[in-house]
Design an enzyme around this catalytic site. Structure first.
Site, PDB file in Angstrom:
ATOM      1  N   CYS A  49       0.789  -1.323   0.096  1.00  9.13           N
ATOM      2  CA  CYS A  49      -0.054  -0.029  -0.058  1.00  9.13           C
ATOM      3  C   CYS A  49       0.988   1.143   0.083  1.00  9.13           C
ATOM      4  O   CYS A  49       0.745   2.079  -1.082  1.00  9.13           O
ATOM      5  CB  CYS A  49      -0.840  -0.033   1.373  1.00  9.13           C
ATOM      6  SG  CYS A  49      -1.720  -1.049   0.578  1.00  9.13           S
ATOM      7  N   SER A  50       1.843   0.940   0.422  1.00  6.90           N
ATOM      8  CA  SER A  50       2.389   2.203   0.514  1.00  6.90           C
ATOM      9  C   SER A  50       3.465   2.771  -0.725  1.00  6.90           C
ATOM     10  O   SER A  50       3.691   3.633  -1.221  1.00  6.90           O
ATOM     11  CB  SER A  50       3.892   2.576   2.368  1.00  6.90           C
ATOM     12  OG  SER A  50       3.605   2.453   2.852  1.00  6.90           O
TER      13      SER A  50
END
Length: 178
Positions: free
Chosen positions: A71-72
């Protein structure tokens, strides 16, 4: 949407390996409107989809959890390409089931203050059918391009974050050309 735009978007999806069949909302379906709390560059605000659509298409991408590796990486990739999305007339909004308090820091660190992230409550998760079946309370990774009319123009649904930015940008650029 005009037939030629639908064809262009379908071709972009095919060329980029979109997993549209996995997503609940089909191309052409009406995107559920919502109002929720979001964060941009560390500041909270109220986000309403219909207000965002007044400016042009919206890339609404759902991700499982802030500050996890995939997600980062996905948020950083969207941030790196935000000018391309703006040039194509689109607004990018990230969504997860995280509380907005967690998204405040995420909006600054991984999103680099370049686009909003917002909290997807149960009604939003249900409306877009993005509940992560194996992890209740989280969303799967699905990216929608929503036309200003409020209709779904493109879908990419795959847990691997690679390809979401490229495919949604191609879909937005195809919309702009028509």
């Amino acid at each position: 949407m005009m037939k030629s735009v639908k064809i262009a978007l379908a071709l972009a999806a095919a060329a980029l390996g979109s997993q549209a069949a996995m997503a609940a909302l089909a191309i052409g379906a009406k995107a559920p409107d919502f109002t929720t709390r979001g964060a941009l560059a560390g500041k909270t605000f109220t986000l309403t989809l219909s207000h965002q659509l007044k400016r042009g298409p919206v890339v609404l991408y759902f991700f499982p959890k802030a500050f996890t590796p995939g997600c980062s990486a996905e948020a950083r990739e969207f941030a790196e390409h935000i000018e391309d999305f703006k040039k194509a007339g689109a607004t990018v909004i990230g969504m997860s089931a995280d509380p907005v308090e967690d998204l405040v820091a995420f909006s600054t660190k991984d999103c680099a203050g370049k686009f909003a992230v917002a909290s997807a409550g149960p009604n939003i998760v249900s409306g877009y059918d993005v509940a992560l079946k194996m992890r209740p309370g989280m969303t799967d990774r699905t990216s929608y391009v929503i036309a200003p009319s409020g209709r779904i123009a493109f879908v990419h649904s795959e847990m691997n974050y690679a390809g979401h930015v490229k495919s949604t940008l191609a879909a937005v650029e195809a919309m702009k050309q028509k």
